[in-house]
Write a protein that holds these residues in place. Structure first.
Motif, PDB file in Angstrom:
ATOM      1  N   GLY A  26       0.787  -1.227   0.000  1.00 39.35           N
ATOM      2  CA  GLY A  26       0.000   0.000   0.000  1.00 39.35           C
ATOM      3  C   GLY A  26       0.818   1.276   0.000  1.00 39.35           C
ATOM      4  N   LYS A  27       2.143   1.178   0.090  1.00 37.55           N
ATOM      5  CA  LYS A  27       3.001   2.353   0.048  1.00 37.55           C
ATOM      6  C   LYS A  27       3.415   2.616  -1.397  1.00 37.55           C
ATOM      7  CE  LYS A  27       5.024   2.191   4.641  1.00 37.55           C
ATOM      8  NZ  LYS A  27       6.286   2.226   5.404  1.00 37.55           N
ATOM      9  N   GLU A  28       3.359   3.883  -1.803  1.00 35.56           N
ATOM     10  CA  GLU A  28       3.707   4.254  -3.171  1.00 35.56           C
ATOM     11  C   GLU A  28       5.095   4.879  -3.205  1.00 35.56           C
ATOM     12  OE1 GLU A  28       2.239   7.233  -6.717  1.00 35.56           O
ATOM     13  OE2 GLU A  28       0.850   6.735  -5.115  1.00 35.56           O
ATOM     14  N   PHE A  29       5.876   4.482  -4.205  1.00 34.15           N
ATOM     15  CA  PHE A  29       7.226   4.995  -4.392  1.00 34.15           C
ATOM     16  C   PHE A  29       7.357   5.620  -5.776  1.00 34.15           C
ATOM     17  CE2 PHE A  29       7.545   1.706  -1.241  1.00 34.15           C
ATOM     18  CZ  PHE A  29       8.486   2.166  -0.346  1.00 34.15           C
ATOM     19  N   TRP A  53      17.217   6.865  -7.771  1.00 34.29           N
ATOM     20  CA  TRP A  53      16.589   7.732  -6.777  1.00 34.29           C
ATOM     21  C   TRP A  53      15.199   7.176  -6.548  1.00 34.29           C
ATOM     22  CZ3 TRP A  53      12.063  10.508  -6.985  1.00 34.29           C
ATOM     23  CH2 TRP A  53      11.849  11.431  -5.964  1.00 34.29           C
ATOM     24  N   MET A  54      14.839   6.980  -5.288  1.00 33.91           N
ATOM     25  CA  MET A  54      13.530   6.433  -4.963  1.00 33.91           C
ATOM     26  C   MET A  54      13.018   7.138  -3.720  1.00 33.91           C
ATOM     27  SD  MET A  54      12.596   2.405  -4.666  1.00 33.91           S
ATOM     28  CE  MET A  54      13.109   2.011  -3.016  1.00 33.91           C
ATOM     29  N   GLY A  60       8.126  10.020   3.024  1.00 31.51           N
ATOM     30  CA  GLY A  60       9.326  10.721   2.585  1.00 31.51           C
ATOM     31  C   GLY A  60      10.605   9.914   2.666  1.00 31.51           C
ATOM     32  N   GLU A  61      10.506   8.590   2.902  1.00 30.72           N
ATOM     33  CA  GLU A  61      11.721   7.780   2.905  1.00 30.72           C
ATOM     34  C   GLU A  61      12.442   7.987   1.582  1.00 30.72           C
ATOM     35  OE1 GLU A  61      13.278   3.214   3.476  1.00 30.72           O
ATOM     36  OE2 GLU A  61      11.167   3.551   3.101  1.00 30.72           O
ATOM     37  N   PHE A  62      13.735   8.124   1.646  1.00 31.40           N
ATOM     38  CA  PHE A  62      14.530   8.493   0.488  1.00 31.40           C
ATOM     39  C   PHE A  62      15.650   7.487   0.296  1.00 31.40           C
ATOM     40  CE2 PHE A  62      18.184  11.053  -1.079  1.00 31.40           C
ATOM     41  CZ  PHE A  62      17.660  11.396  -2.310  1.00 31.40           C
ATOM     42  N   ILE A  63      15.818   7.000  -0.928  1.00 29.20           N
ATOM     43  CA  ILE A  63      16.895   6.075  -1.270  1.00 29.20           C
ATOM     44  C   ILE A  63      17.672   6.701  -2.424  1.00 29.20           C
ATOM     45  CG2 ILE A  63      17.409   3.801  -2.239  1.00 29.20           C
ATOM     46  CD1 ILE A  63      14.215   3.873  -0.650  1.00 29.20           C
ATOM     47  N   ASN A  64      19.001   6.642  -2.359  1.00 34.50           N
ATOM     48  CA  ASN A  64      19.802   7.227  -3.426  1.00 34.50           C
ATOM     49  C   ASN A  64      21.061   6.392  -3.670  1.00 34.50           C
ATOM     50  OD1 ASN A  64      20.129   9.509  -5.285  1.00 34.50           O
ATOM     51  ND2 ASN A  64      21.995   9.865  -4.126  1.00 34.50           N
ATOM     52  N   TYR A  65      21.290   6.085  -4.949  1.00 34.32           N
ATOM     53  CA  TYR A  65      22.501   5.393  -5.387  1.00 34.32           C
ATOM     54  C   TYR A  65      23.050   6.170  -6.567  1.00 34.32           C
ATOM     55  CZ  TYR A  65      25.639   1.726  -7.033  1.00 34.32           C
ATOM     56  OH  TYR A  65      26.743   1.019  -7.421  1.00 34.32           O
ATOM     57  N   MET A  71      22.141   6.677   0.345  1.00 35.29           N
ATOM     58  CA  MET A  71      21.083   6.319   1.301  1.00 35.29           C
ATOM     59  C   MET A  71      20.522   4.960   0.886  1.00 35.29           C
ATOM     60  SD  MET A  71      20.538   8.648   3.624  1.00 35.29           S
ATOM     61  CE  MET A  71      18.847   8.627   4.149  1.00 35.29           C
ATOM     62  N   ARG A  72      20.654   3.988   1.761  1.00 36.81           N
ATOM     63  CA  ARG A  72      20.145   2.640   1.483  1.00 36.81           C
ATOM     64  C   ARG A  72      18.681   2.521   1.941  1.00 36.81           C
ATOM     65  NH1 ARG A  72      23.959  -1.468   0.560  1.00 36.81           N
ATOM     66  NH2 ARG A  72      26.090  -0.714   0.649  1.00 36.81           N
ATOM     67  N   PRO A  73      17.941   1.575   1.376  1.00 41.27           N
ATOM     68  CA  PRO A  73      16.561   1.369   1.831  1.00 41.27           C
ATOM     69  C   PRO A  73      16.542   0.863   3.267  1.00 41.27           C
ATOM     70  CG  PRO A  73      17.199  -0.327   0.262  1.00 41.27           C
ATOM     71  CD  PRO A  73      18.315   0.662   0.300  1.00 41.27           C
ATOM     72  N   ALA A  74      15.577   1.372   4.037  1.00 44.36           N
ATOM     73  CA  ALA A  74      15.505   1.009   5.460  1.00 44.36           C
ATOM     74  C   ALA A  74      14.291   0.143   5.789  1.00 44.36           C
ATOM     75  CB  ALA A  74      15.481   2.268   6.316  1.00 44.36           C
ATOM     76  N   THR A  75      13.187   0.297   5.044  1.00 43.62           N
ATOM     77  CA  THR A  75      11.970  -0.438   5.372  1.00 43.62           C
ATOM     78  C   THR A  75      11.846  -1.704   4.538  1.00 43.62           C
ATOM     79  OG1 THR A  75      10.649   0.754   3.740  1.00 43.62           O
ATOM     80  CG2 THR A  75      10.788   1.722   5.960  1.00 43.62           C
TER      81      THR A  75
END
Length: 90
Positions: A26-29, A53-54, A60-65, A71-75
């Motif tokens: 249910g979470k949108e990215f 970039w996600m 507002g969780e932010f992932i960046n490569y 920033m790595r994914p946390a959830t």
């Protein structure tokens, strides 16, 4: 966990960017990524994705490569979306 990944477009800048959205639990990215033609040492897991970039729309969780993790994914949901992206594009 089921991840729904939808390509929404591409754009040419210095590189060709792919734009997508994904839904997990249910979470949108929102997703933007750049791919090499061939696998590279600079790609995620030495693959084709050189920039990713996600962002999670709700929290507002932010992932960046960018040729390395900023920033790595946390959830759990973000990790599942990353796995789907790697499976499809890497």
């Amino acid at each position: 966990m089921k991840v729904e990944l939808n390509i929404t477009g591409t754009a040419q800048a210095c590189n060709e960017w792919t734009f997508a959205t994904a839904t997990a639990n249910g979470k949108e990215f929102r997703i933007m990524l750049v791919r090499f033609e061939e696998p590279s040492n600079y790609g995620i897991r030495q693959g084709r994705i050189s920039k990713l970039w996600m962002s999670n729309v709700e929290d507002g969780e932010f992932i960046n490569y960018d040729r390395g993790w900023d920033m790595r994914p946390a959830t759990t949901e973000a990790k599942a979306v990353l796995a789907a992206i790697i499976k499809k594009f890497n």
